[in-house]
Design a protein around this motif. Structure first.
Motif, mmCIF file in Angstrom:
data_model
loop_
_atom_site.group_PDB
_atom_site.id
_atom_site.type_symbol
_atom_site.label_atom_id
_atom_site.label_comp_id
_atom_site.label_asym_id
_atom_site.label_seq_id
_atom_site.Cartn_x
_atom_site.Cartn_y
_atom_site.Cartn_z
ATOM 1 N N VAL A 56 49.128 35.809 27.460
ATOM 2 C CA VAL A 56 49.097 34.459 28.053
ATOM 3 C C VAL A 56 48.675 34.535 29.515
ATOM 4 C CG1 VAL A 56 50.513 32.473 28.699
ATOM 5 C CG2 VAL A 56 50.808 33.535 26.453
ATOM 6 N N LEU A 57 49.243 35.491 30.247
ATOM 7 C CA LEU A 57 48.920 35.654 31.668
ATOM 8 C C LEU A 57 47.431 35.863 31.876
ATOM 9 C CD1 LEU A 57 49.760 36.319 34.676
ATOM 10 C CD2 LEU A 57 49.864 38.710 33.918
ATOM 11 N N ASN A 58 46.842 36.809 31.145
ATOM 12 C CA ASN A 58 45.454 37.164 31.401
ATOM 13 C C ASN A 58 44.468 36.114 30.907
ATOM 14 O OD1 ASN A 58 45.907 39.575 32.769
ATOM 15 N ND2 ASN A 58 46.132 40.719 30.887
ATOM 16 N N ASN A 59 44.777 35.456 29.802
ATOM 17 C CA ASN A 59 43.872 34.402 29.342
ATOM 18 C C ASN A 59 43.914 33.189 30.260
ATOM 19 O OD1 ASN A 59 42.561 34.954 26.470
ATOM 20 N ND2 ASN A 59 44.561 35.960 26.503
ATOM 21 N N PHE A 60 45.105 32.865 30.760
ATOM 22 C CA PHE A 60 45.217 31.766 31.722
ATOM 23 C C PHE A 60 44.513 32.118 33.025
ATOM 24 C CE2 PHE A 60 47.632 29.499 35.080
ATOM 25 C CZ PHE A 60 47.353 28.200 34.686
ATOM 26 N N ALA A 61 44.685 33.360 33.479
ATOM 27 C CA ALA A 61 44.031 33.795 34.711
ATOM 28 C C ALA A 61 42.516 33.767 34.560
ATOM 29 C CB ALA A 61 44.502 35.200 35.084
ATOM 30 N N PHE A 62 42.019 34.088 33.364
ATOM 31 C CA PHE A 62 40.574 34.058 33.154
ATOM 32 C C PHE A 62 40.010 32.644 33.313
ATOM 33 C CE2 PHE A 62 37.011 33.177 30.352
ATOM 34 C CZ PHE A 62 36.096 34.130 30.763
ATOM 35 N N VAL A 63 40.681 31.668 32.748
ATOM 36 C CA VAL A 63 40.211 30.281 32.864
ATOM 37 C C VAL A 63 40.191 29.852 34.329
ATOM 38 C CG1 VAL A 63 40.686 27.891 32.225
ATOM 39 C CG2 VAL A 63 40.989 29.704 30.536
ATOM 40 N N LEU A 64 41.225 30.220 35.081
ATOM 41 C CA LEU A 64 41.247 29.900 36.510
ATOM 42 C C LEU A 64 40.130 30.635 37.258
ATOM 43 C CD1 LEU A 64 45.049 29.863 37.440
ATOM 44 C CD2 LEU A 64 43.511 27.912 37.124
ATOM 45 N N ALA A 65 39.838 31.879 36.863
ATOM 46 C CA ALA A 65 38.758 32.628 37.507
ATOM 47 C C ALA A 65 37.414 31.937 37.278
ATOM 48 C CB ALA A 65 38.722 34.058 36.966
ATOM 49 N N ALA A 66 37.192 31.422 36.067
ATOM 50 C CA ALA A 66 35.959 30.676 35.781
ATOM 51 C C ALA A 66 35.873 29.422 36.637
ATOM 52 C CB ALA A 66 35.904 30.322 34.296
ATOM 53 N N PHE A 67 37.016 28.747 36.815
ATOM 54 C CA PHE A 67 37.074 27.560 37.669
ATOM 55 C C PHE A 67 36.686 27.904 39.103
ATOM 56 C CE2 PHE A 67 39.829 25.525 40.869
ATOM 57 C CZ PHE A 67 39.405 24.207 40.771
ATOM 58 N N TYR A 68 37.241 28.975 39.647
ATOM 59 C CA TYR A 68 36.932 29.356 41.030
ATOM 60 C C TYR A 68 35.500 29.867 41.162
ATOM 61 C CZ TYR A 68 41.559 28.677 43.030
ATOM 62 O OH TYR A 68 42.725 28.118 43.502
ATOM 63 N N LEU A 69 34.978 30.503 40.120
ATOM 64 C CA LEU A 69 33.590 30.943 40.187
ATOM 65 C C LEU A 69 32.654 29.749 40.296
ATOM 66 C CD1 LEU A 69 31.491 33.193 40.096
ATOM 67 C CD2 LEU A 69 31.510 33.008 37.594
ATOM 68 N N TYR A 70 32.954 28.682 39.573
ATOM 69 C CA TYR A 70 32.108 27.488 39.697
ATOM 70 C C TYR A 70 32.173 26.923 41.116
ATOM 71 C CZ TYR A 70 30.441 22.746 39.519
ATOM 72 O OH TYR A 70 29.762 21.588 39.809
ATOM 73 N N ARG A 71 33.390 26.818 41.665
ATOM 74 C CA ARG A 71 33.528 26.273 43.011
ATOM 75 C C ARG A 71 32.817 27.155 44.040
ATOM 76 N NH1 ARG A 71 37.249 22.089 43.726
ATOM 77 N NH2 ARG A 71 37.313 20.919 41.785
ATOM 78 N N LEU A 72 32.977 28.467 43.907
ATOM 79 C CA LEU A 72 32.302 29.386 44.824
ATOM 80 C C LEU A 72 30.787 29.290 44.671
ATOM 81 C CD1 LEU A 72 32.357 31.826 46.811
ATOM 82 C CD2 LEU A 72 32.469 33.304 44.785
ATOM 83 N N SER A 73 30.309 29.257 43.440
ATOM 84 C CA SER A 73 28.874 29.197 43.181
ATOM 85 C C SER A 73 28.265 27.898 43.679
ATOM 86 C CB SER A 73 28.601 29.356 41.683
ATOM 87 O OG SER A 73 29.115 30.577 41.206
ATOM 88 N N ALA A 74 29.003 26.794 43.562
ATOM 89 C CA ALA A 74 28.498 25.515 44.048
ATOM 90 C C ALA A 74 28.290 25.552 45.564
ATOM 91 C CB ALA A 74 29.471 24.393 43.675
#
Length: 500
Positions: free
Chosen positions: A134-152
């Motif tokens: 649960v920890l790592n799958n949740f962290a992955f979704v948040l990492a994708a979210f931050y990658l979009y914000r950083l990339s934007a």
């Protein structure tokens, strides 16, 4: 485009990224369950769990759903065994110190709080495993979210940022992001930290980047972003503003932030030294305890896993070099692309700006879809010369600004106009070091997951898929590569067969 419509577009893209992140994890977990139901594991020792050396026997208590407990415990394979064991029993053996404590600490906390009521039903070890998943799958979704914000912020194009984030959601190391490994937590902390650094929230960024050093040893390399920022800010204070006091303050602040990022890894080495070396006689001490610089991590990597410079260059390891060749090739192409785009910037480490005319001659760089600023090296063959000239004149005043940090006032890329090529330099330098370490020092097959948290890989992949000249052939190759490694990884790794 109005500010409101830009905000709506970014919110829409953010929701899409989150949906892709969740959907990709569901698909991957479904594949794991499918393969495990169809194929017998190569090694069936995953369920073996001796009692902790401290005498705990909690794993032997009867549970109400033994089949479910057994299914979860059997899925704990490869390095996941170490993380779960450390969360349950602490650091018992010398080799366990190769696994840094962030993931085990988080697993232990979750198992003692959120998932504690499940212990009577499936047992402590199964709860620890469930907590890790649960920890790592949740962290992955948040990492994708931050990658979009950083990339934007970096790319100045929300569509390209979206495409890069979707590519990350389907990256070839996906199996490790849904297993009990450090990839998800490291990606979250590193990408999140870089996002806040680009926003100008230096204290928050330093805290996030410091957590990287608690997740993986290479997390200390993220101090390079702080050093690069400090170098440019101190130069501006000393030679542009000619203010000695501000220069000293900038240098002191940068040094303290860098040390703070190094501290978790150093503290963990000190913890290992205290547990393994202090209190014993000279004859009982391990060899590394007597070294001038007693680094437990380096000793373990060399002693137990034979990690070292050129140690992996053997004929029998050729298949592993082949397995790593796609990600290494993509990384090398990424580095070459950006260095060729702004050679003067990279050679001077950002202190010498490329001539705008040379940039436009080398590559026709588009305006971002969300802003009147250029994107990071993504060609657009359809722009007119007049539009190029207008865009260039609008950008000139902002390009002269010498601050390394993007610092938008809001998350939307539309409020962060005026891209400066220097902003990409530390990302590429970091990638260069990682590629060199993976190829010359580490077990080369781990390159797929070792490099998977590097944002430039997804920016370049997004460029390839957006380019009319390249998207047809190379775009399909990238997606085929990702899909094949997801299928192969979910099949082999989950059934205890060697993968990467």
């Amino acid at each position: 485009m109005t500010g409101k419509s830009s905000s709506d577009l970014n919110n829409h893209h953010t929701n899409l990224v989150l949906k892709y992140g969740v959907a990709s994890r569901i698909i991957l977990i479904s594949l794991i369950l499918l393969w495990r139901s169809l194929i017998s594991p190569y090694d069936t020792s995953a369920s073996i769990n001796p009692s902790c050396l401290n005498g705990s026997v909690s794993g032997l208590r009867p549970v109400r759903f033994p089949r479910l407990a057994s299914a979860i415990e059997d899925s704990i394979v490869w390095d996941s065994v170490y993380f779960v064991r450390i969360a349950e029993c602490g650091y018992e053996y010398e080799q366990t110190y190769a696994f840094l404590p962030l993931v085990p600490i988080c697993i232990s906390l979750l198992s003692r709080t959120v998932f504690a009521p499940l212990i009577p039903f499936i047992g402590q070890r199964a709860v620890l495993g469930l907590s890790g998943y649960v920890l790592n799958n949740f962290a992955f979704v948040l990492a994708a979210f931050y990658l979009y914000r950083l990339s934007a912020i970096i790319l100045k194009d929300s569509e390209l940022a979206l495409r890069a984030s979707i590519l990350f959601c389907l990256n070839p190391a996906s199996i490790f992001y849904s297993s009990i490994y450090t990839e998800s937590m490291y990606a979250l902390c590193s990408i999140g930290g870089l996002y806040y650094l680009m926003r100008g929230s230096n204290n928050v960024a330093t805290l996030w980047l410091a957590l990287c050093g608690f997740a993986r040893s290479n997390g200390v390399l993220n101090a390079g972003y702080i050093c690069f920022q400090t170098m440019h800010k101190s130069y501006k204070a000393a030679f542009v503003r000619k203010h000695a006091g501000v220069t000293l303050l900038v240098l002191l602040s940068g040094a303290l932030r860098s040390l703070f990022i190094f501290f978790p890894f150093i503290a963990f080495q000190a913890y290992g030294y205290y547990n393994m070396c202090v209190g014993g006689t000279s004859d009982e001490m391990r060899p590394w305890c007597k070294a001038r610089l007693p680094l437990l991590y380096n000793y373990i990597q060399s002693r137990y896993w034979e990690v070292g410079f050129l140690k992996y260059f053997q004929v029998k390891q050729i298949p592993n070099f082949v397995l790593a060749s796609p990600i290494l090739s993509l990384a090398v192409c990424t580095i070459i692309h950006y260095v060729k785009l702004w050679p003067e910037v990279f050679v001077s480490l950002g202190f010498r700006a490329s001539s705008p005319n040379k940039e436009l001659a080398a590559s026709s760089i588009p305006r971002g879809r969300s802003a009147g600023s250029k994107s990071v090296g993504f060609p657009s063959e359809n722009r007119s010369d007049a539009r190029q000239g207008d865009s260039l004149r609008r950008r000139k005043p902002t390009v002269r600004e010498e601050n390394y940090v993007a610092q938008p006032s809001e998350d939307e890329a539309s409020e962060n106009s005026g891209f400066k090529p220097v902003i990409i330099v530390p990302f590429i330098l970091h990638l260069v070091f990682m590629v060199a370490a993976a190829f010359f020092v580490m077990h080369v097959q781990v390159s797929t997951r070792f490099l998977s948290a590097s944002p430039p890989l997804y920016w370049f992949g997004s460029y390839v898929m957006a380019s009319p000249r390249l998207s047809k052939g190379w775009g399909y190759i990238i997606w085929t590569y990702c899909a094949s490694y997801i299928l192969l990884g979910s099949l082999l790794f989950s059934n205890f067969y060697p993968f990467t």
